[in-house]
Design a protein around this motif. Structure first.
Motif, PDB file in Angstrom:
ATOM      1  N   SER A  89      60.430  -4.179 -14.404  1.00 27.46           N
ATOM      2  CA  SER A  89      61.615  -3.358 -14.152  1.00 27.46           C
ATOM      3  C   SER A  89      61.285  -1.885 -13.942  1.00 27.46           C
ATOM      4  O   SER A  89      62.116  -1.129 -13.438  1.00 27.46           O
ATOM      5  CB  SER A  89      62.600  -3.493 -15.317  1.00 27.46           C
ATOM      6  OG  SER A  89      62.001  -3.067 -16.530  1.00 27.46           O
TER       7      SER A  89
ATOM      8  N   SER B  60      67.362 -11.057 -10.122  1.00 26.65           N
ATOM      9  CA  SER B  60      67.777 -11.373 -11.490  1.00 26.65           C
ATOM     10  C   SER B  60      68.555 -12.686 -11.584  1.00 26.65           C
ATOM     11  O   SER B  60      69.672 -12.805 -11.051  1.00 26.65           O
ATOM     12  CB  SER B  60      68.638 -10.245 -12.057  1.00 26.65           C
ATOM     13  OG  SER B  60      69.173 -10.626 -13.315  1.00 26.65           O
TER      14      SER B  60
ATOM     15  N   GLN C 284      71.802 -12.016 -13.525  1.00 31.03           N
ATOM     16  CA  GLN C 284      72.880 -11.464 -12.711  1.00 31.03           C
ATOM     17  C   GLN C 284      73.583 -12.572 -11.927  1.00 31.03           C
ATOM     18  O   GLN C 284      74.814 -12.611 -11.853  1.00 31.03           O
ATOM     19  CB  GLN C 284      72.328 -10.413 -11.736  1.00 31.03           C
ATOM     20  CG  GLN C 284      73.422  -9.725 -10.916  1.00 31.03           C
ATOM     21  CD  GLN C 284      72.861  -8.671  -9.964  1.00 31.03           C
ATOM     22  OE1 GLN C 284      71.668  -8.359  -9.989  1.00 31.03           O
ATOM     23  NE2 GLN C 284      73.730  -8.116  -9.130  1.00 31.03           N
ATOM     24  N   GLU C 285      72.790 -13.475 -11.356  1.00 34.94           N
ATOM     25  CA  GLU C 285      73.379 -14.604 -10.629  1.00 34.94           C
ATOM     26  C   GLU C 285      74.242 -15.465 -11.558  1.00 34.94           C
ATOM     27  O   GLU C 285      75.359 -15.860 -11.199  1.00 34.94           O
ATOM     28  CB  GLU C 285      72.273 -15.454  -9.998  1.00 34.94           C
ATOM     29  CG  GLU C 285      72.746 -16.757  -9.358  1.00 34.94           C
ATOM     30  CD  GLU C 285      73.680 -16.525  -8.179  1.00 34.94           C
ATOM     31  OE1 GLU C 285      74.516 -17.412  -7.919  1.00 34.94           O
ATOM     32  OE2 GLU C 285      73.573 -15.480  -7.509  1.00 34.94           O
TER      33      GLU C 285
ATOM     34  N   ALA D  22      75.754 -14.449 -14.200  1.00 38.06           N
ATOM     35  CA  ALA D  22      76.955 -13.671 -14.531  1.00 38.06           C
ATOM     36  C   ALA D  22      78.028 -13.830 -13.457  1.00 38.06           C
ATOM     37  O   ALA D  22      79.223 -13.959 -13.766  1.00 38.06           O
ATOM     38  CB  ALA D  22      76.589 -12.193 -14.709  1.00 38.06           C
ATOM     39  N   TYR D  23      77.608 -13.806 -12.196  1.00 34.55           N
ATOM     40  CA  TYR D  23      78.570 -14.044 -11.114  1.00 34.55           C
ATOM     41  C   TYR D  23      79.231 -15.424 -11.276  1.00 34.55           C
ATOM     42  O   TYR D  23      80.436 -15.586 -11.100  1.00 34.55           O
ATOM     43  CB  TYR D  23      77.865 -13.983  -9.751  1.00 34.55           C
ATOM     44  CG  TYR D  23      77.477 -12.593  -9.297  1.00 34.55           C
ATOM     45  CD1 TYR D  23      78.376 -11.518  -9.363  1.00 34.55           C
ATOM     46  CD2 TYR D  23      76.216 -12.344  -8.773  1.00 34.55           C
ATOM     47  CE1 TYR D  23      78.018 -10.258  -8.927  1.00 34.55           C
ATOM     48  CE2 TYR D  23      75.843 -11.078  -8.331  1.00 34.55           C
ATOM     49  CZ  TYR D  23      76.751 -10.045  -8.415  1.00 34.55           C
ATOM     50  OH  TYR D  23      76.399  -8.779  -7.985  1.00 34.55           O
TER      51      TYR D  23
ATOM     52  N   LEU E 227      73.517 -14.299  -5.115  1.00 37.10           N
ATOM     53  CA  LEU E 227      72.366 -13.429  -4.836  1.00 37.10           C
ATOM     54  C   LEU E 227      71.363 -14.173  -3.969  1.00 37.10           C
ATOM     55  O   LEU E 227      70.871 -15.246  -4.346  1.00 37.10           O
ATOM     56  CB  LEU E 227      71.682 -13.029  -6.151  1.00 37.10           C
ATOM     57  CG  LEU E 227      72.298 -11.904  -6.979  1.00 37.10           C
ATOM     58  CD1 LEU E 227      71.446 -11.666  -8.217  1.00 37.10           C
ATOM     59  CD2 LEU E 227      72.411 -10.628  -6.169  1.00 37.10           C
TER      60      LEU E 227
ATOM     61  N   THR F 151      68.045 -16.620  -5.004  1.00 34.70           N
ATOM     62  CA  THR F 151      68.155 -17.426  -6.222  1.00 34.70           C
ATOM     63  C   THR F 151      68.476 -18.871  -5.855  1.00 34.70           C
ATOM     64  O   THR F 151      68.987 -19.160  -4.777  1.00 34.70           O
ATOM     65  CB  THR F 151      69.255 -16.903  -7.168  1.00 34.70           C
ATOM     66  OG1 THR F 151      70.519 -16.942  -6.486  1.00 34.70           O
ATOM     67  CG2 THR F 151      68.961 -15.481  -7.607  1.00 34.70           C
TER      68      THR F 151
END
Length: 376
Positions: free
Chosen positions: A195, A204, A207-208, A210-211, A276, A279
């Motif tokens: 990072s 991430s 992050q994917e 989380a979506y 994303l 992914t």
């Protein structure tokens, strides 16, 4: 009623003996010991006990009278509890006032004793009725009936009625409908990168995920009885690394078969396309307990039980509950099914789990007389 009131001290003694045996779903030795003790009691009444062995989980039992030819009443009671090994020693069975306490006392060891003594009563008063019942004592209801579901479904194909021995609700109601449920596991694969040094090279997985969680939560509609929630997530290896993997565990609750099909389609659609780029998503799971709907057959069976109750001064009300049970399986297969036929219980799966002692004779009589009525 006097029969069961007379035998209540003996029933409580036997209840104490099995409550004080740890029988968490994954503690095979304890579940099998409960099954062994109950099986010996049924053998004294002329029943045969067919043991379906499992290597890791407890054995499932199918119990029929030796003269049974074509039984039409299925009785289902599970032997496992949610409590870990050692709980029975920490807080053993005890009675305070009109309540009995202990791990699994309501869910559903008091029901096991109630079922056994209903059979004892019928054995003494109308023994030919025993030819019309088949009993399944299963070992894994609390973890989804993984090994026993097929057994329950097998016998559901041959019977007209199913009575499930979960405890009656706190207000005494039996259960006439339940929400169905299921689970998915969503695994997301991304790309790892430092990072600080090269965050632009990472993708991430968290992050994917989380979506996806945001989209999954939008499927919930409490007014319609639909609930979709991600109750647990995992992901990442270090705070300074873009995570290349993440996992979400999804719980589903639905009220109807149609809702179940629609929610599964929606979840699979959400998992089919990443938000994303770069992914990938692997999704597995589905509905593992179909809903128990309050259909015409279940309504008719409820009315029979209520009529039996009226004859003995027992008012039988009914309710819907969101939790799952083995009642879903026979009901889904078209068998008239009512759940909550055990004594009145409260605070299930908690330290204060209890059974209303004075309800044991009443509910055991209701069970026995219902079986006799269905056998006519």
């Amino acid at each position: 009623m006097e029969y069961f009131r007379t035998y209540l001290p003996e029933m409580l003694e036997k209840l104490e003996s099995i409550v004080n045996i740890d029988s968490g779903s994954r503690y095979k030795a304890g579940v099998d010991e409960v099954g062994r003790r109950l099986g010996e009691e049924y053998k004294k009444l002329g029943f045969t006990v067919d043991v379906h062995e499992n290597k890791k989980l407890g054995n499932n039992l199918v119990i029929r009278h030796r003269e049974a030819a074509d039984p039409k009443v299925l009785l289902i009671a599970h032997m496992d509890t949610v409590f870990p090994q050692g709980t029975a020693k920490e807080r053993p069975f005890h009675i305070k006032g009109d309540y009995a306490y202990g791990p699994g006392v309501a869910d559903m060891k008091a029901s096991q004793i109630s079922l056994l003594y209903a059979m004892k009563f019928i054995h003494q008063t109308e023994p030919e009725t025993l030819h019309n019942v088949v009993i399944i004592l299963n070992a894994d209801e609390e973890i989804g009936s993984r090994t026993s579901r097929k057994l329950i479904e097998k016998w559901s194909r041959t019977v007209d009625y199913a009575l499930v021995m979960e405890p009656a609700r706190k207000d005494g109601s039996v259960v006439s409908s339940r929400r169905g449920g299921g689970r998915y596991i969503m695994r997301v694969q991304g790309k790892s990168a430092h990072s600080g040094v090269a965050p632009q090279d990472g993708i991430s997985a968290i992050q994917e995920l989380a979506y996806k969680i945001t989209k999954l939560n939008k499927l919930t509609d409490h007014a319609k009885g639909i609930s979709v929630s991600v109750g647990r997530i995992e992901g990442g290896k270090s705070i300074n690394v873009i995570p290349d993997s993440a996992t979400g565990y999804i719980d589903i609750r639905v009220q109807t078969k149609k809702q179940g099909r629609e929610v599964m389609e929606q979840i699979e659609e959400i998992g089919a396309k990443p938000d994303l780029e770069g992914t990938s998503i692997d999704l597995e799971g589905g509905i593992n307990r179909p809903p128990m709907e309050f259909n015409a057959k279940n309504k008719n069976l409820l009315e029979i039980i209520q009529s039996v109750g009226e004859k003995h001064g027992i008012t039988v009300t009914n309710t819907h509950t969101g939790g799952g049970s083995d009642a879903s399986f026979p009901s889904y297969m078209g068998v008239a099914t009512i759940d909550g036929m055990g004594p009145i219980g409260d605070k299930l799966h908690n330290e204060g789990e209890n059974i209303l002692v004075s309800s044991i004779p009443e509910r055991t009589l209701l069970l026995a007389e219902t079986i006799r009525e269905l056998s006519r």
